[in-house]
Design a protein around this motif. Sequence first.
Motif, PDB file in Angstrom:
ATOM      1  N   VAL A   1      10.882  -3.160  -6.251  1.00 13.94           N
ATOM      2  CA  VAL A   1      10.430  -1.808  -6.606  1.00 13.94           C
ATOM      3  C   VAL A   1      10.859  -1.506  -8.039  1.00 13.94           C
ATOM      4  O   VAL A   1      11.841  -2.079  -8.536  1.00 13.94           O
ATOM      5  N   PRO A   2      10.154  -0.609  -8.732  1.00 16.29           N
ATOM      6  CA  PRO A   2      10.568  -0.232 -10.083  1.00 16.29           C
ATOM      7  C   PRO A   2      11.919   0.494 -10.065  1.00 16.29           C
ATOM      8  O   PRO A   2      12.267   1.166  -9.083  1.00 16.29           O
TER       9      PRO A   2
ATOM     10  N   ALA B   1      -2.162  -4.472  -7.925  1.00 18.57           N
ATOM     11  CA  ALA B   1      -1.165  -4.467  -8.998  1.00 18.57           C
ATOM     12  C   ALA B   1       0.214  -4.763  -8.445  1.00 18.57           C
ATOM     13  O   ALA B   1       1.016  -5.456  -9.090  1.00 18.57           O
ATOM     14  N   TYR B   2       0.500  -4.256  -7.250  1.00 19.50           N
ATOM     15  CA  TYR B   2       1.830  -4.496  -6.674  1.00 19.50           C
ATOM     16  C   TYR B   2       2.029  -5.974  -6.350  1.00 19.50           C
ATOM     17  O   TYR B   2       3.122  -6.504  -6.515  1.00 19.50           O
ATOM     18  N   ARG B   3       0.990  -6.644  -5.909  1.00 15.34           N
ATOM     19  CA  ARG B   3       1.136  -8.063  -5.605  1.00 15.34           C
ATOM     20  C   ARG B   3       1.537  -8.850  -6.850  1.00 15.34           C
ATOM     21  O   ARG B   3       2.383  -9.752  -6.781  1.00 15.34           O
TER      22      ARG B   3
ATOM     23  N   GLY C   1       0.790  -1.220   0.000  1.00 15.37           N
ATOM     24  CA  GLY C   1       0.000   0.000   0.000  1.00 15.37           C
ATOM     25  C   GLY C   1       0.818   1.263   0.000  1.00 15.37           C
ATOM     26  O   GLY C   1       0.256   2.363   0.068  1.00 15.37           O
ATOM     27  N   ALA C   2       2.139   1.138  -0.091  1.00 15.50           N
ATOM     28  CA  ALA C   2       2.997   2.322  -0.034  1.00 15.50           C
ATOM     29  C   ALA C   2       3.878   2.485  -1.276  1.00 15.50           C
ATOM     30  O   ALA C   2       4.523   3.521  -1.431  1.00 15.50           O
ATOM     31  N   ILE C   3       3.931   1.487  -2.137  1.00 11.67           N
ATOM     32  CA  ILE C   3       4.822   1.524  -3.295  1.00 11.67           C
ATOM     33  C   ILE C   3       4.015   1.872  -4.536  1.00 11.67           C
ATOM     34  O   ILE C   3       2.995   1.239  -4.836  1.00 11.67           O
ATOM     35  N   SER C   4       4.502   2.873  -5.269  1.00  7.48           N
ATOM     36  CA  SER C   4       3.799   3.365  -6.455  1.00  7.48           C
ATOM     37  C   SER C   4       4.274   2.628  -7.697  1.00  7.48           C
ATOM     38  O   SER C   4       5.473   2.422  -7.900  1.00  7.48           O
ATOM     39  N   LEU C   5       3.308   2.228  -8.519  1.00  7.14           N
ATOM     40  CA  LEU C   5       3.592   1.607  -9.810  1.00  7.14           C
ATOM     41  C   LEU C   5       2.852   2.383 -10.886  1.00  7.14           C
ATOM     42  O   LEU C   5       1.638   2.550 -10.802  1.00  7.14           O
ATOM     43  N   GLY C   6       3.587   2.859 -11.873  1.00  8.99           N
ATOM     44  CA  GLY C   6       2.950   3.605 -12.945  1.00  8.99           C
ATOM     45  C   GLY C   6       2.301   4.887 -12.467  1.00  8.99           C
ATOM     46  O   GLY C   6       1.292   5.312 -13.035  1.00  8.99           O
TER      47      GLY C   6
END
Length: 293
Positions: free
Chosen positions: A217-218, A83-85, A71-76
């Motif tokens: 992480v990206p 989506a992170y999972r 819930g803390a990592i941004s994707l796109g």
Amino acid sequence: MSSPSSSGQDTSGATPQPRPVASASPLQAVGDGWTVARRNLIKIKRVPDLLVGSIVSPIMFILLFAFVFGGAISLGGQVDPDAYREFLIAGIFAQTVIFGATITGAGMAQDLKTGIIDRFRSLPMAPSAVLVGRTTADVVNNVLTIIIMSLTSLAIGWRIYTSVGEALLGYALLLFFAYCISWVMAFFGLLVRTPEVFSNVTFIVIFPLTFIANTFVPLESFPGPLRWFASWNPVSTVTQATRELFGNLPAGTPEPSGWALQNPVPYTVAWGLVILVIFVPLTVRQYQRAAAR
């Protein structure tokens, strides 16, 4: 009539001791290797703690990263736990099979320490059988680990969106890369000769190698020098390849920069082949030296 000594017969009554096969055929080497692999697999069956330890850790990583950091990592450009999972699982797979490859080196160091290698040397077996058997057994261990991890991931919402063939290729690439790394681990296990030293050294090297990558992480979040290193890190490319083959790239993910991440499958395979070409002969030579001491 000639005497026993002149006829070349041994009259001492002692039983001839078997010696290692100096030059074995490929078929015999494969057979001897499989025998040693069965020995290592039976050891896992009789000491299930070895398998439990390699399974519990990745499951903990999946649950912690998915539900604590998801819930803390941004994707796109947006935070989306679901989506992170899906983004996470390929990275966990890559990290797990690489750490699983260290079992090879720890096992070789342990066998040297306990003297099992000396017993193997007294048997009429191919010189490469111990190494081939050990690395093969650890591939089987990685297969079991990946199966359990996949079931855990499916339970928390992860899915594969590509074809069966692409998914199998993703799993095969993970196992191939882990097999190649296991030869590196076997070399260093024979070099340091004690499992305690081996565990400390490999943890110091492998832990940052798997984190300075796109495993969790990206790469866009990395500072310049670390981003450059991570973009050419084979851990990043095996992770990128697996994500593409599983269809787990989130919507809005920017196109990767650099040839390695744009062509992750051939780059990863090339790395694996280079590792095998270098470390298979080095490991066999080190095994012969270590066993002769």
